[in-house]
Scaffold this active site. Structure first.
Site, PDB file in Angstrom:
ATOM      1  N   ASP A  18       1.687 -15.468  22.060  1.00  0.00           N
ATOM      2  CA  ASP A  18       0.398 -15.918  22.602  1.00  0.00           C
ATOM      3  C   ASP A  18       0.139 -15.392  24.008  1.00  0.00           C
ATOM      4  O   ASP A  18      -0.542 -16.038  24.806  1.00  0.00           O
ATOM      5  CB  ASP A  18       0.294 -17.456  22.606  1.00  0.00           C
ATOM      6  CG  ASP A  18       0.595 -18.053  21.247  1.00  0.00           C
ATOM      7  OD1 ASP A  18       0.126 -17.476  20.259  1.00  0.00           O
ATOM      8  OD2 ASP A  18       1.309 -19.066  21.177  1.00  0.00           O
ATOM      9  N   LYS A  21      -1.775 -10.403  23.547  1.00  0.00           N
ATOM     10  CA  LYS A  21      -1.582  -9.042  23.022  1.00  0.00           C
ATOM     11  C   LYS A  21      -2.840  -8.548  22.329  1.00  0.00           C
ATOM     12  O   LYS A  21      -3.173  -7.375  22.421  1.00  0.00           O
ATOM     13  CB  LYS A  21      -0.421  -9.010  22.017  1.00  0.00           C
ATOM     14  CG  LYS A  21       0.923  -9.280  22.617  1.00  0.00           C
ATOM     15  CD  LYS A  21       2.006  -9.274  21.566  1.00  0.00           C
ATOM     16  CE  LYS A  21       1.910 -10.413  20.574  1.00  0.00           C
ATOM     17  NZ  LYS A  21       2.135 -11.757  21.111  1.00  0.00           N
ATOM     18  N   GLY A  45      -1.794 -15.059  15.498  1.00  0.00           N
ATOM     19  CA  GLY A  45      -3.234 -15.287  15.599  1.00  0.00           C
ATOM     20  C   GLY A  45      -3.741 -14.594  16.840  1.00  0.00           C
ATOM     21  O   GLY A  45      -3.363 -14.947  17.943  1.00  0.00           O
ATOM     22  N   HIS A  46      -4.522 -13.543  16.655  1.00  0.00           N
ATOM     23  CA  HIS A  46      -5.063 -12.817  17.798  1.00  0.00           C
ATOM     24  C   HIS A  46      -6.526 -13.169  17.974  1.00  0.00           C
ATOM     25  O   HIS A  46      -7.304 -13.063  17.034  1.00  0.00           O
ATOM     26  CB  HIS A  46      -4.962 -11.306  17.553  1.00  0.00           C
ATOM     27  CG  HIS A  46      -3.563 -10.785  17.652  1.00  0.00           C
ATOM     28  ND1 HIS A  46      -3.206  -9.544  17.207  1.00  0.00           N
ATOM     29  CD2 HIS A  46      -2.446 -11.338  18.170  1.00  0.00           C
ATOM     30  CE1 HIS A  46      -1.916  -9.367  17.442  1.00  0.00           C
ATOM     31  NE2 HIS A  46      -1.438 -10.444  18.011  1.00  0.00           N
ATOM     32  N   GLN A 229       4.076 -12.240  17.877  1.00  0.00           N
ATOM     33  CA  GLN A 229       4.966 -13.201  18.561  1.00  0.00           C
ATOM     34  C   GLN A 229       5.515 -12.590  19.854  1.00  0.00           C
ATOM     35  O   GLN A 229       4.881 -11.719  20.422  1.00  0.00           O
ATOM     36  CB  GLN A 229       6.093 -13.673  17.633  1.00  0.00           C
ATOM     37  CG  GLN A 229       5.622 -14.556  16.472  1.00  0.00           C
ATOM     38  CD  GLN A 229       5.170 -13.776  15.251  1.00  0.00           C
ATOM     39  OE1 GLN A 229       5.803 -12.811  14.860  1.00  0.00           O
ATOM     40  NE2 GLN A 229       4.081 -14.181  14.646  1.00  0.00           N
TER      41      GLN A 229
HETATM   42  P1  IMP Z   1       7.354 -19.189  11.855  1.00  0.00           P
HETATM   43  O1  IMP Z   1       7.152 -17.800  12.374  1.00  0.00           O
HETATM   44  O2  IMP Z   1       6.115 -19.773  11.222  1.00  0.00           O
HETATM   45  O3  IMP Z   1       8.560 -19.307  10.967  1.00  0.00           O
HETATM   46  O4  IMP Z   1       7.670 -20.136  13.115  1.00  0.00           O
HETATM   47  C1  IMP Z   1       8.854 -20.021  13.874  1.00  0.00           C
HETATM   48  C2  IMP Z   1       8.576 -20.265  15.364  1.00  0.00           C
HETATM   49  O5  IMP Z   1       7.784 -19.196  15.870  1.00  0.00           O
HETATM   50  C3  IMP Z   1       7.783 -21.543  15.660  1.00  0.00           C
HETATM   51  O6  IMP Z   1       8.224 -22.067  16.896  1.00  0.00           O
HETATM   52  C4  IMP Z   1       6.357 -21.058  15.789  1.00  0.00           C
HETATM   53  O7  IMP Z   1       5.566 -21.911  16.582  1.00  0.00           O
HETATM   54  C5  IMP Z   1       6.602 -19.720  16.461  1.00  0.00           C
HETATM   55  N1  IMP Z   1       5.524 -18.755  16.218  1.00  0.00           N
HETATM   56  C6  IMP Z   1       5.273 -18.071  15.093  1.00  0.00           C
HETATM   57  N2  IMP Z   1       4.212 -17.268  15.251  1.00  0.00           N
HETATM   58  C7  IMP Z   1       3.785 -17.437  16.503  1.00  0.00           C
HETATM   59  C8  IMP Z   1       2.738 -16.840  17.274  1.00  0.00           C
HETATM   60  O8  IMP Z   1       1.978 -15.968  16.835  1.00  0.00           O
HETATM   61  N3  IMP Z   1       2.612 -17.281  18.562  1.00  0.00           N
HETATM   62  C9  IMP Z   1       3.466 -18.193  19.092  1.00  0.00           C
HETATM   63  N4  IMP Z   1       4.445 -18.771  18.419  1.00  0.00           N
HETATM   64  C10 IMP Z   1       4.621 -18.395  17.139  1.00  0.00           C
END
Ligand code: IMP
Length: 438
Positions: A18, A21, A45-46, A229
């Protein structure tokens, strides 16, 4: 950023995701011929602002908003076909022509409905201490199937028999787990039926992303590889187990699209002027109470994918130094500087202490990271708006001094400063960073 000598650029998050990017990729994509995502899935999510229009993209790179850029989803991405279909529909509905501009690796794995069910059932069965706080998008289970060599790849869809075999075996295995967790079950017939609605679309997009990128670069094209991420959510280098299931760092970029690492020229790390994290896990500079609420509201810190409130904290140079190392960052983009405009005082962590001793390299244990005390430097706030600033010289003195400190403590030169969500609200600096500027 692109030049005669820079043809292939990686853009990564250098905190916990977040970082903004999407906006940076949008700004840089103007000069790129191809933009490719290399990992993650619809957990990302962009949010991109073009004029007055806001676009929220989960899978498709934001390069799609330029009429001539080709956008690819590499083999390292896990693709939820129904989210992809929805996103394509949404873009078309807003007048964006996708014809021939979107490609999907035949080697990319699919996130199937049973992956989502498993993700959510497993997460809700964990007691609150052990919850990871996943996005519930099926990411972990899809990558698990990939690594266990039982996943379904885009290319498999051309073979009906093979698709059925993979789906049936996966549902059988998923049900073995689901039976222990609750009432939900994976249904192979329903999954096959759902696939019918997207099969033709996926096969139509299917390509060899590595081949496209290699030939594109050889022909003089400019390639931007987009990470999702952030470094601290990397499966190997992040705050394990509070991480996502892919290689978010720049090392994952080459493998995630199918080129050699020697083709990559630069790695740009994107950081916020402060820190946020969504989901569980350590966050040493975390703020609580009124200060947290203030930063969260000023920064609009609510997840673009899940809407969850993000956990805010001060800028942590320990994190960014570490991210600089594991990514080989060649420059930084600092985003959301304007969010700090009204603060009287701004802090940034320069080191960590544990039981009175300074901690050396970034801790590899989350237990230790939970217990460290950040060592802070305090900077005077500028208390004036920076959103209208378009050059280094236009920034208030206190903001320049803060950015110089961010750069010096992070040990990576700052190349961009973002002072608002719009494309034009970006300050472009030269390659030398801000340390050399007055
Ligand atoms: P997952 O990717 O859904 O398995 O989540 C694993 C961890 O990564 C969790 O703490 C999510 O909140 C975090 N996470 C996954 N995608 C994002 C993102 O795009 N931005 C911030 N945190 C993320």
């Amino acid at each position: 950023m692109f030049s005669e000598s820079v043809r292939c650029l990686v853009v990564v998050g250098a905190q916990w995701g977040d970082e903004g990017k999407g906006k940076l990729v949008d700004v840089l994509a103007e000069q790129a011929t191809i933009v490719a995502r290399y990992q993650g899935g619809a957990n990302a999510g962009h949010t991109v602002l073009v004029g007055e229009e806001e676009f929220i993209l989960h899978l498709i790179p934001s390069g799609i908003l330029y009429p001539r850029t080709r956008c690819l989803l590499g083999n390292g991405v896990v693709v939820d076909p129904w989210t992809l279909a929805e996103e394509m529909e949404g873009l078309r509905g807003r007048g964006i022509d996708l014809g021939g501009r979107l490609g999907l690796s035949k080697r990319a794995h699919l996130v199937m409905p049973y992956h989502r069910v498993l993700d959510q059932a497993q997460e809700s069965s964990r007691d609150s201490e052990n919850k990871i706080g996943t996005t519930g998008r099926g990411i972990g289970p899809a990558y698990r199937d990939k690594v266990a060599r039982v996943g379904l790849r885009v290319g498999d869809l051309a073979d009906d028999q093979r698709t059925r075999e993979v789906v049936e075996a996966a549902c059988h295995a998923a049900n073995g787990t689901l039976e222990r967790l609750g009432d939900e079950r994976a249904d192979p017939e329903a999954a096959m039926e759902q696939l019918d609605s997207v099969r033709a679309m996926l096969l139509d997009l299917a390509t060899d992303t590595g081949h496209e990128l290699r030939t594109g670069l050889a022909a003089g094209g400019r390639v931007l590889l987009e990470g999702a991420q952030g470094a601290l959510l990397d499966i190997d280098h992040g705050t394990y187990p509070y991480v996502t299931s892919s290689s978010t760092t720049a090392g994952g970029a080459a493998a995630g699209v199918g080129i050699g690492p020697t083709l990559i020229d630069e790695v740009l790390g994107v950081v916020k002027a402060y820190t946020t994290r969504v989901g569980n896990g350590p966050l040493p500079t975390e703020l609580t109470g009124g200060e947290a609420d203030r930063l969260r509201h000023l920064g609009g810190e609510f997840g673009a994918t899940t809407g969850r409130p993000r956990r805010p904290g001060w800028f942590d140079a320990n994190v960014v130094r570490y991210a600089g190392g594991v990514n080989g960052l060649t420059s930084l983009a600092v985003t959301k500087l304007d969010v700090l405009d009204s603060f009287e005082e701004i802090r940034l962590a320069t080191g960590y202490e544990f039981e009175g001793d300074a901690i050396g390299p970034f801790p590899d244990s989350v237990e230790l990271l939970e217990r460290v005390t950040p060592v802070y430097a305090t900077h005077e706030g500028w208390q004036t708006s920076t959103t209208g600033c378009r050059s280094w010289e236009e920034l208030p003195g206190q903001a320049r001094s803060y950015l110089r400190r961010v750069e010096a403590e992070s040990a990576v030169p700052i190349r961009y400063v973002s002072v608002g969500a719009a494309r034009r609200e970006t300050i472009r600096l030269g390659a030398g960073g801000v340390g050399i500027r007055t």
